[in-house]
Scaffold this active site. Structure first.
Site, mmCIF file in Angstrom:
data_model
loop_
_atom_site.group_PDB
_atom_site.id
_atom_site.type_symbol
_atom_site.label_atom_id
_atom_site.label_comp_id
_atom_site.label_asym_id
_atom_site.label_seq_id
_atom_site.Cartn_x
_atom_site.Cartn_y
_atom_site.Cartn_z
ATOM 1 N N LEU A 170 -59.405 18.901 -21.793
ATOM 2 C CA LEU A 170 -58.500 19.921 -22.318
ATOM 3 C C LEU A 170 -58.053 20.868 -21.219
ATOM 4 C CD1 LEU A 170 -60.206 20.918 -25.677
ATOM 5 C CD2 LEU A 170 -58.059 19.698 -25.384
ATOM 6 N N GLY A 193 -62.903 28.233 -14.583
ATOM 7 C CA GLY A 193 -63.628 28.744 -13.429
ATOM 8 C C GLY A 193 -64.960 28.059 -13.211
ATOM 9 N N PHE A 194 -65.660 27.738 -14.271
ATOM 10 C CA PHE A 194 -67.001 27.224 -14.066
ATOM 11 C C PHE A 194 -67.229 25.861 -14.701
ATOM 12 C CE2 PHE A 194 -67.326 31.609 -13.068
ATOM 13 C CZ PHE A 194 -68.138 31.597 -11.958
ATOM 14 N N GLY A 195 -66.176 25.149 -14.974
ATOM 15 C CA GLY A 195 -66.385 23.825 -15.528
ATOM 16 C C GLY A 195 -65.128 23.276 -16.174
ATOM 17 N N ASP A 216 -63.922 39.366 -18.168
ATOM 18 C CA ASP A 216 -62.918 38.405 -17.707
ATOM 19 C C ASP A 216 -61.839 38.204 -18.761
ATOM 20 O OD1 ASP A 216 -61.778 36.824 -15.810
ATOM 21 O OD2 ASP A 216 -63.000 35.062 -16.251
ATOM 22 N N VAL A 245 -63.363 21.523 -19.666
ATOM 23 C CA VAL A 245 -63.497 21.516 -21.121
ATOM 24 C C VAL A 245 -62.952 20.206 -21.678
ATOM 25 C CG1 VAL A 245 -62.956 22.734 -23.255
ATOM 26 C CG2 VAL A 245 -63.243 24.009 -21.134
#
Ligand SMILES: *[C@@H]1O[C@H](CO)[C@@H](O)[C@H](O)[C@H]1NC(C)=O
Ligand SMILES: *[C@@H]1O[C@H](CO)[C@@H](O)[C@H](O)[C@H]1NC(C)=O
Ligand SMILES: *[C@@H]1O[C@H](CO)[C@@H](O)[C@H](O)[C@H]1NC(C)=O
Ligand SMILES: *[C@@H]1O[C@H](CO)[C@@H](O)[C@H](O)[C@H]1NC(C)=O
Ligand SMILES: *[C@@H]1O[C@H](CO)[C@@H](O)[C@H](O)[C@H]1NC(C)=O
Ligand SMILES: *[C@@H]1O[C@H](CO)[C@@H](O)[C@H](O)[C@H]1NC(C)=O
Ligand SMILES: *[C@@H]1O[C@H](CO)[C@@H](O)[C@H](O)[C@H]1NC(C)=O
Ligand SMILES: *[C@@H]1O[C@H](CO)[C@@H](O)[C@H](O)[C@H]1NC(C)=O
Ligand SMILES: *[C@@H]1O[C@H](CO)[C@@H](O)[C@H](O)[C@H]1NC(C)=O
Ligand SMILES: *[C@@H]1O[C@H](CO)[C@@H](O)[C@H](O)[C@H]1NC(C)=O
Ligand SMILES: *[C@@H]1O[C@H](CO)[C@@H](O)[C@H](O)[C@H]1NC(C)=O
Length: 663
Positions: A343, A347-349, A467, A351
């Site tokens: 999808l 920032g950290f992975g 954020d 989806v």
């Protein structure tokens, strides 16, 4: 671990020593020879075999022609004759039964017990050569063979007769020979005789006697001579038999054979000692170094774990622990993280879309390599997991298995807000065409405001999102805004604490309040600032300042641009062109002004989320806003900063921050 390796090492060393000591000793006994069973113990040349329960050194009688043959039959393992620079010499004793029957009259040529360096039968060693040497190697030191011959034909002048025993060194010429005729022995008569050969490391002695069958058991010493085998032979030699036939033939059989040897003196070969001891030292050192590194790693791991309690414990300790999923379930749901189901990438992975039963889910796969990723993971699962609000993305569960950090959310059918505002590269213009009316935008802004108010003031412990940005606002099927991505979120444990300190600046450039660069500190006011930027974005359909990592470019931001328009009374120019026709201009201006108020350079001048909500609901007046954007002055001393401002200021000068982690 080091104990293990030391034990293993000691054990190996012991084995090695045993092997070294035992190496000199050869000991075997064959009362008879079993066809096809004992073969594996021997090196057997062509025309040699085990048959009729005996060694047939040359062909047995079943062969049509056995003329001009030679053969060798050797024990596979070599016998250590000497060691330690020839000072240690082995002694041995061997007894075998021979049965030679003439096939012609007379029979020929003979049989020999041999000690040899070379297991290969020399070519053309038939006839008089007895399989010992050939015309080339006869008399040469290179032959490296010593033989005790049982000669049944007088092949040349020096041969005593056709029934003698002799000792040959590197030739078929006998150093010493003895006729057996006077012992009542006829070698090629088809009678079994026993032979014992003894070597005491100085003298070689040969006994020949009738076997038990004759009942005599007379053991006659036939021949003895001083001989230093080590002068002619290498350290290790093969022991066994050779034989040959010529124009005349005979069957050369060995019916039984035993061999015993002394240990070579207990002190092992010094060469080996010189190799073994340094090797041992090196191995001990290596084992030590390895254990040290192992230990250090273990300790580091432990320190890490201590500093960072186990993920599961931490998550399970929160009040409303979300469901823990099995990695398998989530792999199945997402088609093994099929790129087709991707999808987006944050920032950290990454989806992924998935299907759990009938329910559509979004699975966030946190990048496994970073330690930070782990922290994000815990932050997200623990904060959002214990929160329930209609404007927050709903967390369904999580999974931590095989270093995979996975977070499972309800799938938001309409994706993230930024796609609607700025279009999506993949969806192209199509997406921009989609109507995001003023009513819808207003409701999105209100939704986010409610979510933030809930986080700041509504729930048990104050949560800072840290954020807020368009790509973290998810849209439900009815375009309800849902705040997501709690990777940077922090819970403030004590209610009186209003900020969260980190050593790094976190968040997304363009959404970061100016004071963030000086304090590296998250406060409710920094969240409000980011919300203000979001409001401006939503109304103007314009990205905040680009992605410049330079703080100097900060002045190019949407805030400056808009405040400039505001001071010139042209704020309506900023409104997204796609909103043309939407008539509620007063409302648009009011929301834009509210957004600007949230972006006030001085934190304590920004309205609280509670106030923002009231203004949006028209329950309160717009906060007053200076026409000119006030200069950013620091310290501005908002109430919540009073206690430890000193630490942020180094003698009145600003402390530079080394780390900026932009997203
Ligand atoms: C060799 O074997 C015999 C029995 O087969 C035994 O008596 C003798 O001690 C052994 N010698 C050595 C050196 O092992
Ligand atoms: C083996 O026996 C065959 C047949 O008797 C003979 O032709 C051959 O030369 C023999 N080989 C050796 C190495 O004696
Ligand atoms: C073997 O030698 C004996 C004499 O020693 C002789 O009588 C006999 O015929 C020989 N056997 C063969 C098969 O030639
Ligand atoms: C052993 O003997 C065979 C046949 O005579 C020869 O070809 C070979 O080179 C010898 N090997 C050594 C190591 O001398
Ligand atoms: C074999 O070598 C010895 C020397 O070791 C020599 O006396 C003898 O004559 C040689 N025999 C033949 C048949 O060449
Ligand atoms: C010796 O060998 C011959 C021929 O293979 C056989 O007939 C005879 O029985 C053997 N003698 C003994 C004592 O085994
Ligand atoms: C070796 O034989 C010689 C005689 O040939 C004898 O004097 C000497 O004692 C023997 N050595 C041993 C160790 O039996
Ligand atoms: C064997 O070697 C010893 C010394 O190690 C020496 O005294 C002796 O004479 C040698 N014997 C022969 C037959 O060369
Ligand atoms: C073997 O017999 C042939 C004749 O058949 C003869 O020429 C040769 O010299 C003989 N070989 C020996 C070693 O006696
Ligand atoms: C054996 O070899 C010799 C030559 O070395 C040859 O003259 C003789 O004919 C051979 N004998 C048989 C039976 O092949
Ligand atoms: C070897 O065999 C002989 C004769 O069968 C026997 O007297 C002797 O004891 C045996 N030696 C060993 C070590 O088996």
């Amino acid at each position: 671990m080091q104990f293990y390796s030391l034990q293993t090492f000691a054990f190996l060393l012991a084995l090695l020593c045993c092997a070294l000591i035992r190496a000199g000793c050869l000991n075997f006994s064959y009362p008879t020879f079993r066809d096809k069973v004992d073969d594996k113990d021997f090196i057997i040349s062509t025309n040699s075999s085990i048959a009729f329960n005996a060694i047939q050194v040359t062909h047995d009688a079943t062969q049509a022609s056995i003329n001009n043959e030679s053969g060798r039959f050797l024990y596979k393992k070599r016998f250590r004759l000497w060691g330690d620079g020839r000072r240690n010499k082995a002694s041995f004793s061997t007894t075998f039964e021979i049965n030679i029957s003439n096939k012609t009259n007379p029979g020929a040529e003979g049989l020999a017990f041999i000690l040899t360096a070379n297991s290969t039968l020399p070519e053309n060693s038939n006839g008089q050569w007895l399989g010992i040497v050939n015309a080339n190697s006869n008399g040469s030191d290179r032959a490296k063979i010593v033989a005790v011959e049982f000669d049944t034909s007088k092949s040349y002048e020096q041969d005593l007769d056709d029934n003698h025993v002799g000792v040959d060194v590197n030739s078929i010429y006998s150093r010493k020979q003895e006729s057996l005729t006077r012992y009542g022995i006829r070698l090629s008569s088809g009678v079994s005789y026993a032979v014992t050969i003894q070597y005491d490391s100085q003298n070689l002695t040969i006994f020949v006697f009738h076997t038990k069958e004759t009942g005599e058991q007379m053991k006659d010493q036939v021949l003895s001579l001083p001989l230093n085998l080590s002068d002619y032979l290498p350290e290790k030699v093969y022991v066994g038999f050779s034989a040959s036939t010529g124009n005349n033939t005979q069957l050369n059989c060995i019916q039984s054979w035993n061999f015993t040897s002394s240990h070579i003196d207990e002190n092992p070969n010094l060469l080996w000692v010189w190799i073994a001891i340094p090797a041992a030292v090196v191995m001990v050192l290596l084992a030590g170094v390895a254990s040290y590194f192992y230990w250090r790693r273990q300790r580091e791991n432990k320190l890490l774990e201590d500093a960072f309690p186990r993920i599961e414990d931490e998550i399970q300790s929160t009040a409303m622990a979300p469901k823990k999923f099995k990695l398998k379930e989530l792999q199945r749901a997402t088609g093994r993280f099929n790129p087709k189901n991707k999808l987006g990438k944050g920032g950290f992975g990454t989806v992924y879309k998935g299907l759990l039963g009938n329910k559509e889910i979004a699975v966030k796969r946190v990048s496994k390599d970073s330690h930070q990723g782990k922290q994000e993971f815990i932050a997200e699962v623990t904060t959002i997991g214990s929160l329930r609000h209609k404007n927050l993305v709903k967390l369904i569960g999580w999974c931590y298995e095989s270093h995979e950090l996975l977070i499972v959310y309800e799938l938001m059918p309409n994706g993230s807000l930024d796609r609607f505002l700025f279009g999506d590269d993949k969806l192209g213009r199509e997406m921009e065409e989609l109507p995001l009316s003023w009513r819808r935008r207003h409701s999105i802004i209100s939704g986010v405001a409610q979510a933030l108010d809930y986080l700041h003031n509504g729930c048990e412990k104050r949560v800072l999102h840290r954020d807020i940005k368009a790509s973290n606002i998810m849209l439900d099927s009815d375009f309800t805004a849902r705040l997501g991505d709690f990777g940077l979120a922090r819970t403030l444990q004590q209610s009186e604490v209003t900020h969260h300190s980190t050593k790094e600046i976190a968040g997304t450039l363009g959404y970061m309040a100016p004071e963030t660069f000086l304090t590296a500190r998250a406060t409710v006011e920094t969240d409000v600032y980011a919300f203000g930027v979001l409001v401006l974005e939503v109304v103007c359909g314009r990205r905040p300042a680009g992605n410049q990592l330079e703080q100097s470019n900060y002045n190019n931001s949407i805030v400056y641009w808009l405040w400039d328009l505001y001071s010139r009374g042209k704020i309506l120019d900023a409104v997204d062109s796609r909103l043309e026709g939407d008539t509620d201009e007063d409302d648009i201006v009011s929301v834009l002004t509210l957004g600007l108020a949230c972006c006030h350079p001085n934190p304590h001048q920004r309205p609280s989320m509670r106030t923002v909500l009231k203004v949006l609901r028209r329950e309160a007046d717009l906060p007053s806003l200076p026409t000119e954007r006030p200069a950013f002055v620091w310290p501005s001393m908002p109430p919540s900063f009073k206690q430890d401002t000193e630490s942020d200021l180094d003698g009145g000068r600003l402390t530079p921050f080394s780390e900026i982690s932009g997203r």
